[in-house]
Each structure stands twice: as C-alpha cells, then as structure tokens.
Design a protein around this motif. Structure first.
Motif, PDB file in Angstrom:
ATOM      1  N   ARG A  71     -22.289  -5.024  56.878  1.00 53.57           N
ATOM      2  CA  ARG A  71     -22.412  -5.085  58.639  1.00 53.57           C
ATOM      3  C   ARG A  71     -22.430  -6.196  59.042  1.00 53.57           C
ATOM      4  O   ARG A  71     -22.164  -6.446  60.363  1.00 53.57           O
ATOM      5  N   TYR A  72     -22.652  -7.466  58.390  1.00 51.33           N
ATOM      6  CA  TYR A  72     -22.778  -8.842  58.922  1.00 51.33           C
ATOM      7  C   TYR A  72     -21.313  -9.653  58.378  1.00 51.33           C
ATOM      8  O   TYR A  72     -21.535 -10.830  58.426  1.00 51.33           O
ATOM      9  N   ALA A  83     -28.549 -12.662  62.600  1.00 47.96           N
ATOM     10  CA  ALA A  83     -27.973 -11.704  61.719  1.00 47.96           C
ATOM     11  C   ALA A  83     -28.883 -11.474  60.468  1.00 47.96           C
ATOM     12  O   ALA A  83     -28.254 -11.866  59.180  1.00 47.96           O
ATOM     13  N   LEU A 118     -31.536 -12.409  68.970  1.00 42.76           N
ATOM     14  CA  LEU A 118     -30.479 -11.471  68.152  1.00 42.76           C
ATOM     15  C   LEU A 118     -31.211 -10.881  66.909  1.00 42.76           C
ATOM     16  O   LEU A 118     -30.859  -9.807  66.532  1.00 42.76           O
ATOM     17  N   ASN A 173     -31.275  -6.965  66.156  1.00 47.74           N
ATOM     18  CA  ASN A 173     -30.666  -6.192  64.908  1.00 47.74           C
ATOM     19  C   ASN A 173     -31.723  -5.647  64.087  1.00 47.74           C
ATOM     20  O   ASN A 173     -31.598  -4.794  63.228  1.00 47.74           O
ATOM     21  N   ARG A 174     -32.906  -6.235  64.096  1.00 50.86           N
ATOM     22  CA  ARG A 174     -33.959  -5.660  63.312  1.00 50.86           C
ATOM     23  C   ARG A 174     -34.215  -4.228  63.718  1.00 50.86           C
ATOM     24  O   ARG A 174     -34.454  -3.243  62.945  1.00 50.86           O
ATOM     25  N   ARG A 219     -32.049  -2.285  65.417  1.00 46.59           N
ATOM     26  CA  ARG A 219     -30.697  -1.462  65.096  1.00 46.59           C
ATOM     27  C   ARG A 219     -30.913  -1.075  63.443  1.00 46.59           C
ATOM     28  O   ARG A 219     -30.584  -0.001  62.906  1.00 46.59           O
ATOM     29  N   ASP A 220     -31.367  -2.055  62.792  1.00 47.46           N
ATOM     30  CA  ASP A 220     -31.427  -1.992  61.019  1.00 47.46           C
ATOM     31  C   ASP A 220     -32.448  -0.688  60.789  1.00 47.46           C
ATOM     32  O   ASP A 220     -32.662  -0.353  59.548  1.00 47.46           O
ATOM     33  N   SER A 229     -27.106   3.615  61.581  1.00 47.32           N
ATOM     34  CA  SER A 229     -26.644   2.524  62.205  1.00 47.32           C
ATOM     35  C   SER A 229     -25.973   1.454  61.328  1.00 47.32           C
ATOM     36  O   SER A 229     -25.113   1.150  61.351  1.00 47.32           O
ATOM     37  N   ARG A 230     -26.893   1.285  60.223  1.00 47.83           N
ATOM     38  CA  ARG A 230     -26.652   0.260  59.226  1.00 47.83           C
ATOM     39  C   ARG A 230     -25.219   0.765  58.307  1.00 47.83           C
ATOM     40  O   ARG A 230     -24.328  -0.022  58.305  1.00 47.83           O
ATOM     41  N   ARG A 272     -21.999   0.279  61.181  1.00 45.11           N
ATOM     42  CA  ARG A 272     -21.782  -1.145  61.116  1.00 45.11           C
ATOM     43  C   ARG A 272     -21.193  -1.542  59.631  1.00 45.11           C
ATOM     44  O   ARG A 272     -20.433  -2.538  59.903  1.00 45.11           O
TER      45      ARG A 272
END
Length: 414
Positions: free
Chosen positions: A114-115, A235, A354, A358-359, A361-362, A367-368, A371
């Motif tokens: 994802r990153y 990230a 950020l 992102n934490r 979203r994770d 979602s993970r 992405r």
C-alpha cells in the motif's frame, strides 16, 4: 558457520583498525566488545563465495555463472560437474536456519505494498544515499564506475531485487528472490576479487573490499533506515509488519553470507550496528558527493517531478534535498553538500499528521487490502516505465549488456 580470514602467505599482517576510520574509541565506549567484532569484520570477506570466485579462471566465467544459476533453480545435485567450492557454498545456503518462518513473514507483510509510491522515494533518498556518506564503502562503486556511469540502471537493479525478495514465494528455495540474492553475493565476491588486485585499493585505510562490516550495514540500509524514513513522511507500517521486515532481512543477510556474529536480529541490534557505522565511517569525499549529485540529477529529481502537480514540478530539486536532509540529518547532509531548504521543516511537520491519518485508515483491513492492491499495480507499472525509460531489460549487473566500462561481474575485466 564461523567466518575466518583467508590465509595469505606473502602479505604482511594488517593493522587491527583501518586507518580511514574515525572515532573508534567513542564506539568502544558505547558498544564495548561488539565494536571489536565490527572492527575485525573490516578485514573479512566471504570465504565461501570468495572460494567459488577463485575457481572462475579454471571454470570460465560464463560456465561458473551457469552452474550457479542451475544450482539455484534445480539444486546443487543437478550440477553434475560442480566444483567443491560451489558445493560448499550451497551446503550453507541449503542449511535453513531454525529461526526462519517464511510463512509468517509473508502473512505479516501481505499489505505492505500500500506504500509502494513512498517506499520507492525512500529507497533512493534514504537507503541508497545513506551509504554514500562513507568513502570506503562507496569506493567499489567508484572503482568499477558502476554508478556515475548509469545511476538509473543501478537503482532499477536494486529496486527489482528488493521487489523480488518481497513477493510471495520470492524467498522460497527456488524462488526468484533467492536466486537474485545469491547472485548479488557472487557479484560482491567478483568485485572483491578484482579490487584486491587493484593498486588503487588502499587496504590499510579501507580494509577488505565489500567487507563483512559493510555487508552487515546493508541490512540497516534496507530495514531500519527505510522503516524510520517511512514514518517520517507519514507512511508507517504496522508493528507486525516491521517485525516481519527485520525477520526477512535477517534471512537475506544469511543468504548474503553475513556472519552470525554480525547478523542483526531486530531493531535494537540494527540500531547498534548503525551507531558504530556512523561513528567510525571514513570522511565523505568528492566521489561521495558525485554519487549523491548523480542519483539526484539522473533519477530522484525526474521521479519526483513525475508525482508532483504540474505547477510544482519545478520544485522537485528542493523536495529531494528536503527529504535527504530529513532522512540523513544535518551533519551528513552538510558533508554531502546537500543544500539546506525550509521545505525540510514543512515535511517534518506534515509527517506526524499523515501518520495519524494513515494509522486510522490502517485500522480497517478492507482499507489496507484495497490500498495494497493499488500499490502493487502502481509498483508493476512503475518498474515497467522505468525499464522502458532507461532502456534496462536485465535484472542484475552480471546480466547487463557488454559495452561501456568493463565490470568484474560480467567477466570482462582483466
């Protein structure tokens, strides 16, 4: 397996500390006996790989590399005419450490793609550039002409190797990542053998070319440094993903021939290794600065231009400089003459914000997964584009086309 220094009947004893190192006593105060282990490793190569490379003149370079590839793909028993040096190498490679759990590593890194966009930037601006602040460690690149000759090609080679060892099945015994890693090990040995007979190599100052100490630091370059850099730009990987990254690179270090006394098991041991390396590293020289200028000019700036909106593309050099200062710190960045920019502070402030986004979203597996799928597609498209733009079709330098400056890994030196 203990690694011992190769005997030499006509070479005088080497000094215990390479003369190019600095602040050795500071390292001893901080890290005690491990510092001496590190210093001793400056005089050690990779006896198993070096012994196989010593057989290349009798075997022929092409035949030896074909035997190596066959052993990787089919097993050493398939190589009916294998020399004992190759059999000994594969006895070590086939001796799977009892601490290795590839299934757990792959499970815990399922969504790290994802990153992929951010990790590609970090590879250049943090992982690779960090190694250029050491004039001895980067000297093999200078003497083989490998980076200034084509910064883009070598960066693509490194990125492709990292992608291969990170894919599911990549580190299986007959996986692509396994073979590429073994070939990297032999490339190191070929370069080492070439430089040890090169009058330009100052062994008293630098130790053995591509020595055990600097091989071990490679794991820091591709684990501790990028994980830290990813957090700095917002990230962050999850704790289990970071633990799996250290486990993966511990095994890669084993495959690369790093002795167990230097092979870091976790973040704490990598931090100790990094600290010794940074304390004792030889001074930056003009070639180190040329390396950074080359990767910036030829690779990182064009790549950043590609991800910035149109009106901001002219700021790409400043973005690269800001990222490098953030990742390296002012001391090393000043030595490398990376210009200061206020943008470093802006990125440093935005990073933690950020991280929070992102934490959050994770926290959601869907979602993970979504992405990660997008990141994987991006990574494949990016590699295809880079290979097209730079005209690179090979995987590692040993398979690169002849022409230009000779390289020991291709067998066209000497």
């Amino acid at each position: 397996m203990a690694i011992e220094q190769l005997p030499s009947s006509d070479t005088p004893p080497v000094p215990r500390i390479p003369t190019g190192l600095r602040r050795v006593e500071d390292a001893r105060r901080h890290h005690g006996a491990f510092t001496q282990t590190y210093l001793d490793a400056m005089w050690l190569g990779d006896p198993l790989a070096d012994a196989f490379v010593a057989d290349f003149p009798a075997l022929g370079h092409g035949r030896a590399m074909r035997q190596l590839r066959q052993a990787c793909r089919e097993g050493i028993e398939a190589v009916t005419d294998a020399p004992e040096s190759l059999r000994a190498l594969f006895r070590q490679l086939d001796d799977v450490p009892d601490w290795l759990d590839i299934a757990a590593i792959e499970r815990d890194t399922e969504h790290t793609t994802r990153y992929n966009l951010q990790s590609g930037i970090v590879l250049g601006a943090a992982s690779l550039v960090s190694g250029y602040a050491n004039s001895a460690a980067s000297r093999p690149l200078e003497l083989t002409g490998r980076y200034i000759e084509n910064a883009g090609a070598r960066t693509i080679e490194v990125g492709s190797w990292l992608a291969a060892v990170s894919r599911p099945g990549g580190l299986d015994r007959h996986g692509e990542g396994f073979e590429l890693t073994v070939r990297v090990r032999i490339i190191h040995a070929l370069v080492r053998a070439s430089l040890q007979t090169d009058d330009r190599w100052d062994s008293a100052a630098w130790g053995v070319p591509i020595c055990q100490a600097y091989l071990a630091y490679t794991l820091v370059e591709f684990t501790l440094i990028p994980l830290r850099a990813m957090r700095q730009i917002g990230a962050p990987y999850l704790p289990h993903e970071e633990r799996a990254a250290y486990a993966r690179w511990r095994y890669l270090g084993h495959l690369l021939g790093i002795d167990a006394t230097l092979l870091p098991r976790d973040a704490e041991e990598q931090e100790a290794l990094e600290h010794i390396y940074l304390l004792t590293r030889p001074e930056v020289d003009d070639y180190c600065r040329e390396l950074v200028a080359s990767i910036n000019r030829e690779f990182l700036v064009p790549e950043i231009e590609g991800v910035l909106p149109g009106l901001l593309r002219g700021q790409a050099p400043r973005v690269v400089q800001a990222l490098e200062r953030l990742f390296l710190g002012d001391e090393i960045a000043d030595e490398l003459r990376i210009p200061r920019t206020r943008l470093t502070r802006v990125i440093a402030v935005l990073g933690p914000l950020l991280v929070l986004v992102n934490r959050f979203r994770d926290r959601f597996p869907t979602s993970r997964a979504r992405r990660a799928a997008k990141g994987e597609a991006y990574g494949e498209e990016q590699e295809a584009r880079l290979r097209r733009d730079w005209g690179v079709q090979h995987d590692l330098v040993d398979a690169s086309p002849s022409g230009g400056r000779p390289h020991p890994a291709r067998g066209d030196v000497g």
